[in-house]
Write a protein that holds these residues in place. Sequence first.
Motif, PDB file in Angstrom:
ATOM      1  N   PHE A   1      46.530  33.423  23.201  1.00 11.21           N
ATOM      2  CA  PHE A   1      45.801  34.128  24.560  1.00 11.21           C
ATOM      3  C   PHE A   1      44.525  33.604  24.623  1.00 11.21           C
ATOM      4  CE2 PHE A   1      44.697  37.403  27.098  1.00 11.21           C
ATOM      5  CZ  PHE A   1      45.076  37.384  28.494  1.00 11.21           C
ATOM      6  N   VAL A   2      43.652  33.654  24.097  1.00 14.36           N
ATOM      7  CA  VAL A   2      42.155  32.955  23.990  1.00 14.36           C
ATOM      8  C   VAL A   2      42.397  31.994  23.730  1.00 14.36           C
ATOM      9  CG1 VAL A   2      40.131  33.299  22.880  1.00 14.36           C
ATOM     10  CG2 VAL A   2      41.473  35.252  23.320  1.00 14.36           C
ATOM     11  N   ARG A   3      43.509  30.672  23.380  1.00 15.16           N
ATOM     12  CA  ARG A   3      42.993  29.790  23.162  1.00 15.16           C
ATOM     13  C   ARG A   3      43.196  28.746  25.032  1.00 15.16           C
ATOM     14  NH1 ARG A   3      46.946  28.268  19.743  1.00 15.16           N
ATOM     15  NH2 ARG A   3      45.733  27.704  18.133  1.00 15.16           N
ATOM     16  N   LEU A   4      44.371  29.519  25.625  1.00 13.77           N
ATOM     17  CA  LEU A   4      45.043  29.664  27.110  1.00 13.77           C
ATOM     18  C   LEU A   4      43.599  29.891  27.770  1.00 13.77           C
ATOM     19  CD1 LEU A   4      48.886  30.261  26.083  1.00 13.77           C
ATOM     20  CD2 LEU A   4      47.496  27.978  26.343  1.00 13.77           C
ATOM     21  N   GLN A   5      43.202  30.802  27.209  1.00 14.00           N
ATOM     22  CA  GLN A   5      42.777  31.799  28.855  1.00 14.00           C
ATOM     23  C   GLN A   5      41.201  31.596  28.816  1.00 14.00           C
ATOM     24  OE1 GLN A   5      44.235  32.340  31.813  1.00 14.00           O
ATOM     25  NE2 GLN A   5      46.103  31.064  31.271  1.00 14.00           N
ATOM     26  N   GLY A   6      40.558  31.543  27.586  1.00  8.00           N
ATOM     27  CA  GLY A   6      38.509  31.710  27.324  1.00  8.00           C
ATOM     28  C   GLY A   6      38.242  32.994  27.365  1.00  8.00           C
ATOM     29  N   ASP A   7      37.593  33.385  28.022  1.00  2.84           N
ATOM     30  CA  ASP A   7      37.082  34.250  28.788  1.00  2.84           C
ATOM     31  C   ASP A   7      38.104  35.288  29.500  1.00  2.84           C
ATOM     32  OD1 ASP A   7      34.474  33.119  28.092  1.00  2.84           O
ATOM     33  OD2 ASP A   7      33.436  32.550  29.547  1.00  2.84           O
ATOM     34  N   GLN A   8      38.749  34.802  30.572  1.00  8.06           N
ATOM     35  CA  GLN A   8      39.348  35.744  31.306  1.00  8.06           C
ATOM     36  C   GLN A   8      40.036  36.164  30.116  1.00  8.06           C
ATOM     37  OE1 GLN A   8      39.652  36.710  33.930  1.00  8.06           O
ATOM     38  NE2 GLN A   8      40.870  38.202  33.400  1.00  8.06           N
ATOM     39  N   ALA A   9      41.174  36.230  28.737  1.00  6.96           N
ATOM     40  CA  ALA A   9      41.266  36.718  27.833  1.00  6.96           C
ATOM     41  C   ALA A   9      40.942  37.720  26.986  1.00  6.96           C
ATOM     42  CB  ALA A   9      41.918  35.996  26.649  1.00  6.96           C
ATOM     43  N   LEU A  10      39.694  37.490  26.717  1.00 11.50           N
ATOM     44  CA  LEU A  10      38.241  38.383  26.448  1.00 11.50           C
ATOM     45  C   LEU A  10      37.871  39.740  26.876  1.00 11.50           C
ATOM     46  CD1 LEU A  10      36.383  35.467  25.090  1.00 11.50           C
ATOM     47  CD2 LEU A  10      37.644  36.615  23.812  1.00 11.50           C
ATOM     48  N   PHE A  11      37.850  39.507  28.450  1.00 12.77           N
ATOM     49  CA  PHE A  11      37.949  40.684  29.460  1.00 12.77           C
ATOM     50  C   PHE A  11      39.119  41.483  29.435  1.00 12.77           C
ATOM     51  CE2 PHE A  11      34.849  37.922  31.535  1.00 12.77           C
ATOM     52  CZ  PHE A  11      33.772  38.723  31.753  1.00 12.77           C
ATOM     53  N   GLU A  12      40.666  40.731  29.311  1.00 13.44           N
ATOM     54  CA  GLU A  12      41.541  42.566  29.546  1.00 13.44           C
ATOM     55  C   GLU A  12      42.103  42.096  28.236  1.00 13.44           C
ATOM     56  OE1 GLU A  12      45.103  39.569  30.701  1.00 13.44           O
ATOM     57  OE2 GLU A  12      44.187  38.598  32.402  1.00 13.44           O
ATOM     58  N   LEU A  13      41.299  42.109  27.672  1.00 12.59           N
ATOM     59  CA  LEU A  13      41.882  42.421  25.873  1.00 12.59           C
ATOM     60  C   LEU A  13      40.916  43.377  25.679  1.00 12.59           C
ATOM     61  CD1 LEU A  13      42.656  38.979  23.913  1.00 12.59           C
ATOM     62  CD2 LEU A  13      44.470  40.676  23.681  1.00 12.59           C
ATOM     63  N   THR A  14      39.556  42.839  26.016  1.00  9.27           N
ATOM     64  CA  THR A  14      38.803  44.364  25.954  1.00  9.27           C
ATOM     65  C   THR A  14      38.825  45.403  26.633  1.00  9.27           C
ATOM     66  OG1 THR A  14      36.925  42.413  25.718  1.00  9.27           O
ATOM     67  CG2 THR A  14      36.128  44.492  26.260  1.00  9.27           C
ATOM     68  N   GLU A  15      39.380  45.248  27.884  1.00 15.91           N
ATOM     69  CA  GLU A  15      39.815  46.659  28.490  1.00 15.91           C
ATOM     70  C   GLU A  15      41.007  46.884  27.355  1.00 15.91           C
ATOM     71  OE1 GLU A  15      41.758  47.413  33.599  1.00 15.91           O
ATOM     72  OE2 GLU A  15      40.689  45.593  33.004  1.00 15.91           O
ATOM     73  N   ARG A  16      42.096  46.436  27.336  1.00 17.17           N
ATOM     74  CA  ARG A  16      43.161  46.727  26.392  1.00 17.17           C
ATOM     75  C   ARG A  16      43.331  47.954  25.612  1.00 17.17           C
ATOM     76  NH1 ARG A  16      47.970  42.588  24.730  1.00 17.17           N
ATOM     77  NH2 ARG A  16      47.345  42.182  26.720  1.00 17.17           N
TER      78      ARG A  16
END
Length: 437
Positions: free
Chosen positions: A39-54
């Motif tokens: 997820f981080v490889r494909l979506q970069g920062d956006q993945a980090l924002f979403e995973l932090t919220e989750r």
Amino acid sequence: MQTLIWNNLTEVEKQQALARPTISTSDELKSAVQNIIDFVRLQGDQALFELTERFDKIMLDSLEVTPQQIANACELVPEDLKLAIQNAKRNIQVFHEAQKLPIIDVETQQGVRCEVLTRPINQVGLYIPGGSAPLFSTVLMLAVPAKIAGCKKIVLCTPPPIANEILYTANLCGIETIYCVGGAQAIAAMALGTETIDKVDKIFGPGNAFVTEAKRQVSQLANGATIDMPAGPSEVLVLADEFADADFVASDLLSQAEHGADSQVILVTTSENLVKQVLQSVEKQLAQLARAETARQALSHSRIFIAENLQQCIEISNQYAPEHLVVQVENARDLLPLLDNAGSIFLGDYSPESMGDYASGTNHVLPTYSYSKTYSSLGLADFSKRMTVQELTPQGFMDLAKTVERMATAEQLDAHKQAVSIRLAKMTKQAIQPIAK
């Protein structure tokens, strides 16, 4: 804690008694971490924002901590704690400065010069766990040697909300790049890079099962990052004789047991009387601990071994290969030459593990799970790499040429031999060529 008499155990029972709690790396955990990395490889920062919220239940506006946020956090740290952190930093700095390697520049034979050059790892990532016990002391243990080694880029990741003490300690150590991201996603971000977080060459720092598994996975990726060392639950072995203070021994066992339910503590002693006193003291001290339930869970799979003599105590310790080894015997230093396997050793009644964890100067990032048989405590060398250099004079080359030609021939590596033979032929030709008129 289960008490066992070492000589009454069979060889199989001894192995079972020294076994650590099983590290659960289930297929489900591996798969979950793999999904996070992808997820981080494909979506970069956006993945980090979403995973932090989750996972952390926090919506971030920015990944990077601003200088103003750091300054505000520093203002909120009590002055007496600041002084304590500063004192610890001084000691850690002194010890790690002393680990700088001497210059190696030797002539192995006349005209053959060999050197070792030490260079810092260019980009390193430091991971600092958060949660119920934010480990600001780990900032010191990672940032101080990274700075001394001269690493050009140092980034720090830690999950939100970031404790003021972590930001203060990072600032004290001169760490300017801090990201508000934790867990496996932080490891993935540092290993692979995102729009905001630069890719690093090596990742340092402890963490939970997800972090540990993420470090393992990224270290195996062709475009990933190396890691400091394999990790398991924290552990201590206390080696004590009949002269040991039972309260001291109990306190050292509990200081490790409170780390986590999967921690393990071991007491190896020659004295049955000491065992009784220690068990009584453990119960008394447990009543005063905020993390008593965690400590009790750790104690449930911990052990006490009664050995025949000190030599047998040493053999048990070397076989177990603990992360922390506390030696509470008369003339403790006399045992030092016999102790082969330990991440860090604490000699004598007044050298509790807590001193090394915080402020004596040694590093508290240590090999666990018997890895101290082959791995070392974290040190300055881990933030550096070595390069060897050789330089031969024409005479040095000629003197060594026949040795290399013969060895290359024996290994049937003709090109290796030719690299020498072609030079020899040109040198011979130039030496006999008549001088032009």
